[in-house]
Design a protein around this motif. Structure first.
Motif, mmCIF file in Angstrom:
data_model
loop_
_atom_site.group_PDB
_atom_site.id
_atom_site.type_symbol
_atom_site.label_atom_id
_atom_site.label_comp_id
_atom_site.label_asym_id
_atom_site.label_seq_id
_atom_site.Cartn_x
_atom_site.Cartn_y
_atom_site.Cartn_z
ATOM 1 N N LEU A 37 0.849 -1.179 0.000
ATOM 2 C CA LEU A 37 0.000 0.000 0.000
ATOM 3 C C LEU A 37 0.889 1.234 0.000
ATOM 4 C CD1 LEU A 37 -2.998 0.736 0.142
ATOM 5 C CD2 LEU A 37 -2.770 0.801 2.614
ATOM 6 N N VAL A 38 0.964 1.902 -1.143
ATOM 7 C CA VAL A 38 1.774 3.113 -1.248
ATOM 8 C C VAL A 38 1.100 4.225 -0.457
ATOM 9 C CG1 VAL A 38 2.726 4.846 -2.812
ATOM 10 C CG2 VAL A 38 2.732 2.427 -3.470
ATOM 11 N N ASP A 39 -0.200 4.377 -0.641
ATOM 12 C CA ASP A 39 -0.956 5.357 0.128
ATOM 13 C C ASP A 39 -2.432 5.017 0.048
ATOM 14 O OD1 ASP A 39 -1.274 7.512 1.829
ATOM 15 O OD2 ASP A 39 -0.896 9.051 0.310
ATOM 16 N N LEU A 40 -3.132 5.229 1.128
ATOM 17 C CA LEU A 40 -4.567 5.012 1.191
ATOM 18 C C LEU A 40 -5.188 6.168 1.947
ATOM 19 C CD1 LEU A 40 -6.700 1.983 1.757
ATOM 20 C CD2 LEU A 40 -6.806 3.715 3.538
ATOM 21 N N LEU A 41 -6.238 6.707 1.378
ATOM 22 C CA LEU A 41 -6.992 7.774 2.021
ATOM 23 C C LEU A 41 -8.440 7.317 2.102
ATOM 24 C CD1 LEU A 41 -7.306 10.716 3.068
ATOM 25 C CD2 LEU A 41 -7.630 11.391 0.666
ATOM 26 N N ALA A 42 -8.948 7.174 3.312
ATOM 27 C CA ALA A 42 -10.347 6.794 3.525
ATOM 28 C C ALA A 42 -11.071 7.992 4.121
ATOM 29 C CB ALA A 42 -10.449 5.593 4.456
ATOM 30 N N VAL A 43 -12.188 8.349 3.512
ATOM 31 C CA VAL A 43 -12.960 9.509 3.956
ATOM 32 C C VAL A 43 -14.403 9.070 4.156
ATOM 33 C CG1 VAL A 43 -13.715 11.854 3.376
ATOM 34 C CG2 VAL A 43 -11.455 11.067 2.650
ATOM 35 N N ARG A 44 -14.971 9.500 5.276
ATOM 36 C CA ARG A 44 -16.382 9.234 5.548
ATOM 37 C C ARG A 44 -17.010 10.565 5.962
ATOM 38 N NH1 ARG A 44 -17.978 4.547 9.547
ATOM 39 N NH2 ARG A 44 -16.045 5.241 10.471
ATOM 40 N N LYS A 45 -18.220 10.789 5.449
ATOM 41 C CA LYS A 45 -18.979 11.982 5.832
ATOM 42 C C LYS A 45 -20.172 11.499 6.653
ATOM 43 C CE LYS A 45 -19.461 15.271 2.755
ATOM 44 N NZ LYS A 45 -19.985 16.084 1.613
ATOM 45 N N THR A 46 -20.245 11.934 7.908
ATOM 46 C CA THR A 46 -21.347 11.505 8.769
ATOM 47 C C THR A 46 -22.647 12.134 8.275
ATOM 48 O OG1 THR A 46 -21.103 13.333 10.332
ATOM 49 C CG2 THR A 46 -19.787 11.337 10.755
ATOM 50 N N GLU A 47 -23.769 11.625 8.772
ATOM 51 C CA GLU A 47 -25.080 12.149 8.381
ATOM 52 C C GLU A 47 -25.212 13.645 8.651
ATOM 53 O OE1 GLU A 47 -27.373 10.837 6.603
ATOM 54 O OE2 GLU A 47 -26.719 8.758 6.611
ATOM 55 N N ASP A 48 -24.505 14.141 9.687
ATOM 56 C CA ASP A 48 -24.567 15.577 9.976
ATOM 57 C C ASP A 48 -23.436 16.355 9.313
ATOM 58 O OD1 ASP A 48 -22.703 14.440 11.643
ATOM 59 O OD2 ASP A 48 -23.361 15.483 13.457
ATOM 60 N N GLY A 49 -22.725 15.717 8.358
ATOM 61 C CA GLY A 49 -21.745 16.431 7.547
ATOM 62 C C GLY A 49 -20.339 16.503 8.104
ATOM 63 N N ASP A 112 -15.927 16.421 -0.785
ATOM 64 C CA ASP A 112 -16.886 17.172 -1.603
ATOM 65 C C ASP A 112 -17.649 16.279 -2.567
ATOM 66 O OD1 ASP A 112 -16.213 19.552 -0.382
ATOM 67 O OD2 ASP A 112 -14.873 20.219 -1.994
ATOM 68 N N ALA A 113 -17.069 15.138 -2.932
ATOM 69 C CA ALA A 113 -17.679 14.245 -3.921
ATOM 70 C C ALA A 113 -18.674 13.264 -3.318
ATOM 71 C CB ALA A 113 -16.586 13.473 -4.660
ATOM 72 N N ILE A 114 -18.718 13.171 -1.999
ATOM 73 C CA ILE A 114 -19.626 12.213 -1.367
ATOM 74 C C ILE A 114 -20.707 12.944 -0.573
ATOM 75 C CG2 ILE A 114 -17.939 10.338 -1.290
ATOM 76 C CD1 ILE A 114 -17.416 10.999 1.645
ATOM 77 N N GLU A 115 -21.824 12.259 -0.426
ATOM 78 C CA GLU A 115 -22.961 12.801 0.317
ATOM 79 C C GLU A 115 -22.868 12.388 1.786
ATOM 80 O OE1 GLU A 115 -25.290 14.815 -1.026
ATOM 81 O OE2 GLU A 115 -24.120 14.700 -2.878
ATOM 82 N N PRO A 116 -23.589 13.086 2.673
ATOM 83 C CA PRO A 116 -23.631 12.653 4.062
ATOM 84 C C PRO A 116 -24.067 11.193 4.168
ATOM 85 C CG PRO A 116 -24.576 14.839 3.863
ATOM 86 C CD PRO A 116 -24.326 14.334 2.458
ATOM 87 N N GLY A 117 -23.383 10.451 5.024
ATOM 88 C CA GLY A 117 -23.657 9.034 5.207
ATOM 89 C C GLY A 117 -22.839 8.140 4.287
ATOM 90 N N GLN A 118 -22.101 8.727 3.371
ATOM 91 C CA GLN A 118 -21.301 7.952 2.428
ATOM 92 C C GLN A 118 -19.818 8.000 2.791
ATOM 93 O OE1 GLN A 118 -22.230 9.648 -1.423
ATOM 94 N NE2 GLN A 118 -23.985 8.279 -1.681
ATOM 95 N N GLY A 119 -19.053 7.149 2.122
ATOM 96 C CA GLY A 119 -17.610 7.119 2.315
ATOM 97 C C GLY A 119 -16.921 6.732 1.028
ATOM 98 N N ALA A 120 -15.610 6.918 1.004
ATOM 99 C CA ALA A 120 -14.821 6.532 -0.168
ATOM 100 C C ALA A 120 -13.393 6.239 0.275
ATOM 101 C CB ALA A 120 -14.823 7.642 -1.216
ATOM 102 N N ILE A 121 -12.782 5.338 -0.476
ATOM 103 C CA ILE A 121 -11.370 5.025 -0.277
ATOM 104 C C ILE A 121 -10.657 5.279 -1.597
ATOM 105 C CG2 ILE A 121 -9.692 3.178 0.095
ATOM 106 C CD1 ILE A 121 -11.707 1.845 1.951
ATOM 107 N N VAL A 122 -9.553 6.002 -1.525
ATOM 108 C CA VAL A 122 -8.672 6.190 -2.674
ATOM 109 C C VAL A 122 -7.363 5.519 -2.280
ATOM 110 C CG1 VAL A 122 -7.551 7.838 -4.201
ATOM 111 C CG2 VAL A 122 -9.755 8.408 -3.181
ATOM 112 N N ALA A 123 -6.920 4.583 -3.092
ATOM 113 C CA ALA A 123 -5.719 3.832 -2.739
ATOM 114 C C ALA A 123 -4.766 3.751 -3.919
ATOM 115 C CB ALA A 123 -6.094 2.426 -2.277
ATOM 116 N N LEU A 124 -3.500 3.836 -3.602
ATOM 117 C CA LEU A 124 -2.423 3.638 -4.562
ATOM 118 C C LEU A 124 -1.697 2.381 -4.103
ATOM 119 C CD1 LEU A 124 -1.355 5.232 -6.992
ATOM 120 C CD2 LEU A 124 0.265 6.323 -5.477
#
Length: 172
Positions: A37-49, A112-124
């Motif tokens: 794993l060169v780099d991993l960024l995990a982002v989650r936006k809670t329901e309240d932002g 900015d690309a995800i809605e409240p309650g969603q998450g995303a992982i960007v990995a290299l």
């Protein structure tokens, strides 16, 4: 430093429920020297932002600098030939000084690309298993000319009779 093929991928989660299963699988693959794993960024936006983020890398500080220099030198070579290699290597060292490819701006772009309650992982991810295969191909006089991952969606398109995916696969 031998660097294997590197892949970047983005995974979206409509309702993230991180229980450590992904991390455990990444550890298993790392322990087998299959990936790094060169780099991993995990982002989650809670329901309240509220934005929650974690970042992780398997690279030690010296490995991150060597990786940055190697990748930077290749970018510099592509931009300006041999004259650009040294400048590219210096740029790569500077970019990896904190041990990560992704920075705070990347975290906010994902948020900015995800809605409240969603998450995303960007990995290299570096494919370590491919290093000996690549070297065997080089010793045999070959070189990679194209590569493409075939996704589930590609297979579904093929099943529906789409020729665009078939043409792309034929070009490999």
């Amino acid at each position: 430093m031998a660097v294997g093929p590197v892949e970047i991928f983005v995974i979206a989660f409509d309702d993230p429920d991180f229980q450590g299963e992904i991390r455990a699988e990444l550890e298993r693959l790392k322990d087998g020297d299959i990936i790094r794993l060169v780099d991993l960024l995990a982002v989650r936006k809670t329901e309240d932002g509220v934005i929650e983020a974690i970042q992780r890398s398997d690279l030690e500080a010296d490995e991150a600098l060597a990786f940055g220099a190697a990748v930077g030198a290749l970018i510099g070579f592509g931009a300006a030939g041999e004259d650009g290699m040294e400048l590219g290597a210096v740029w790569g060292l500077r970019e990896m000084a904190d041990g990560h490819v992704f920075d705070d701006a990347d975290k906010w772009r994902v948020a900015d690309a995800i809605e409240p309650g969603q998450g995303a992982i960007v990995a290299l991810v570096e494919h370590r298993w491919a290093i000996p295969v690549r070297e065997a191909v080089r010793r045999s006089g070959g070189r990679a000319v194209a590569a493409r991952w075939v996704t589930d969606a590609d297979l579904i398109k093929l099943g529906k009779g789409s020729t665009s995916v078939a043409l792309e696969l034929d070009n490999l």
